[in-house]
Enzyme design. Structure first.
Site, PDB file in Angstrom:
ATOM      1  N   SER A  10       0.859  -1.188   0.000  1.00  0.00           N
ATOM      2  CA  SER A  10       0.000   0.000   0.000  1.00  0.00           C
ATOM      3  C   SER A  10       0.893   1.235   0.000  1.00  0.00           C
ATOM      4  CB  SER A  10      -0.906   0.011   1.230  1.00  0.00           C
ATOM      5  OG  SER A  10      -0.123   0.221   2.403  1.00  0.00           O
ATOM      6  N   LYS A  11       0.268   2.397  -0.038  1.00  0.00           N
ATOM      7  CA  LYS A  11       1.034   3.644  -0.146  1.00  0.00           C
ATOM      8  C   LYS A  11       1.926   3.885   1.069  1.00  0.00           C
ATOM      9  CE  LYS A  11      -1.923   6.028  -3.427  1.00  0.00           C
ATOM     10  NZ  LYS A  11      -2.694   7.221  -3.770  1.00  0.00           N
ATOM     11  N   ARG A  12       1.611   3.246   2.173  1.00  0.00           N
ATOM     12  CA  ARG A  12       2.462   3.458   3.357  1.00  0.00           C
ATOM     13  C   ARG A  12       3.853   2.847   3.157  1.00  0.00           C
ATOM     14  NH1 ARG A  12      -0.746  -0.777   4.997  1.00  0.00           N
ATOM     15  NH2 ARG A  12       0.339  -2.628   5.710  1.00  0.00           N
TER      16      ARG A  12
END
Length: 469
Positions: free
Chosen positions: A244-246
């Protein structure tokens, strides 16, 4: 199953609802490698049936991303939405064959069925009362067309990555193929498109594995050949959780902006979840020769930026100098940086031999190339300026005069610099700092002799004179 003699046809079928995810890019790459390595076709289908979320901008981003990655497809990209009449025709054909039926149950009735099933602790899979209804009893009312799925036995997916995966048919419902407004569902559209496009191998993420069980039933209902399935594990972040973007960049276009070369991305993504012995660095030709779905692991692959940087640096170093220049210019455009001037282009090309070694990204390469891209008068960084005290400037004056009369070759430049340093009882290292400051304005640079060769006699002497004065 697809015949061994049939030409291999693979496809990549993204939904244009956002950027091209790096996982999607790897799926496209695997399909491209499998088809191209066997002289087959690689097709592109845009699954744009979700009209509210599908955008032309997202489609353009997908095409742009695939083009940057170097994945060419055969023919035009196909729009799934434009095939909706053909999809509906197949639903009606299944109806005529007795492999589908009209279901008049309303959403309220379906929900009531599920609530009652939950209360009794039974399966909430909807069992339509219209499945075996007498055609003469059908009302004149809106209906959906449902697949008449087998209720007993099992559906087995012979998967090239996952092995044989078995689904109990009593756990699969009679899925809707055509909605009451006449529009086809995604599940039906995918099968019809894959059949009509002649797809022999469906290579996609393992989040589609359950879909395969239901889609196979449509192939059987229509008497069509079932393609070879290969469901690949998703990409996880370094912590083992779904990417994910994290975790950092997830969109392919971000990697171009980060300065990774397309060849490095192809190599890294190919190796991400697939292996050929212990090989880490390989060319496109080797990947096309070696790639097979049997080399794909069942466990999710983990994104590793250090490995990506390492592979990327190796590809930059191994690239042809002239081929790197347009790639770097595309990087500048993608990251909204100023394009090269004609002079900068020529200096970059002349200096590529000493710039591309040990640069992991194009950004790092351009940092090394600062001396070639900057114009006089140079801004000298504070650390570099400290090496330009009066003694050093005096030696620079002497060195500049000596250099003015020599042939501009590496051997003569090195010999002249060593001679001037030796006359002062110094090793060359003692005058390298002032030379770096004068030629680049920085304390950390490529070799001073490389810089002088790239800049040429006139520019080098002018820069030395600026600081010797």
């Amino acid at each position: 199953m697809a015949s061994a003699q049939t030409q291999v046809v693979t496809r990549f079928a993204p939904s244009p609802t956002g950027y091209l995810h790096i996982g999607g890019a790897r799926t496209a790459l695997f399909n491209w490698l499998y088809a191209r390595g066997r002289g087959g076709k690689f097709l592109l289908r845009i699954e744009d049936t979700d009209r509210e979320r599908s955008t032309p901008e997202a489609t353009a981003a997908i095409l742009k991303g695939l083009t940057w990655l170097g994945l060419d497809w055969d023919g035009e990209a196909v729009s799934q939405f434009e095939g909706r009449e053909r999809h509906a025709e197949v639903a009606r054909e299944m109806l005529a064959r007795g492999n589908a039926y009209k279901c008049f149950s309303t959403q309220e009735e379906i929900e009531a069925f599920r609530e009652a099933a939950r209360a009794e602790g039974k399966s909430t899979l909807f069992q339509s009362p219209w499945r075996d209804a007498d055609p003469a009893s059908l009302p004149d009312a809106p209906y959906v067309i449902r697949l008449k799925a087998p209720r007993e036995g099992v559906t087995v997916i012979a998967d090239q990555v996952q092995g044989d995966v078995t689904f109990r048919n009593d756990q699969l419902d009679d899925m809707v193929c055509l909605r009451s407004d006449g529009t086809p569902t995604y599940m039906l559209a995918v099968v019809v498109d894959d059949h009509d496009m002649g797809v022999t191998h469906v290579i996609r993420g393992d989040d589609h594995l359950t879909n395969a069980a239901r889609q196979v039933q449509i192939y059987h209902a229509m008497g069509w050949d079932v393609p070879v399935f290969a469901h690949i594990p998703l990409i996880h972040g370094p912590d083992g959780k779904k990417l994910s973007k994290r975790h950092g960049a997830v969109g392919l276009e971000e990697y171009q902006v980060m300065g990774y070369p397309a060849a490095g991305m192809r190599n890294y993504l190919t190796r991400l979840g697939w292996s050929h012995g212990d090989d880490e660095f390989f060319t496109d030709a080797q990947a096309l020769e070696w790639f097979d779905v049997t080399g794909i692991g069942r466990a999710p692959a983990r994104l590793d930026f250090k490995k990506l940087e390492n592979i990327s640096g190796q590809h930059i170093a191994a690239s042809d100098d002239a081929a790197l220049l347009p790639e770097i210019e595309a990087f500048l455009a993608a990251s909204a940086k100023e394009p090269f001037t004609a002079l900068q282009q020529s200096r970059m090309l002349a200096g590529m031999y000493c710039l591309k070694e040990r640069a992991k990204t194009f950004g790092e390469l351009l940092e090394k190339a600062h001396f070639a891209l900057t114009e006089r008068p140079l801004e000298v960084e504070e650390k570099a300026a400290k090496s330009l005290e009066s003694v050093s400037r005096g030696i620079l004056v002497e060195l500049t005069a000596a250099l003015a009369g020599v042939n501009w070759t590496r051997d003569e430049l090195e010999a002249t610099a060593a001679s001037v340093a030796g006359a002062h009882g110094l090793g060359f290292g003692k005058i390298a700092g002032p030379l770096r400051a004068a030629l680049a304005g920085r304390a950390v640079t490529p070799s001073v002799f490389d810089m002088m060769l790239v800049l040429g006699r006139d520019e080098s002497l002018a820069r030395l004179n600026d600081q010797a004065a």
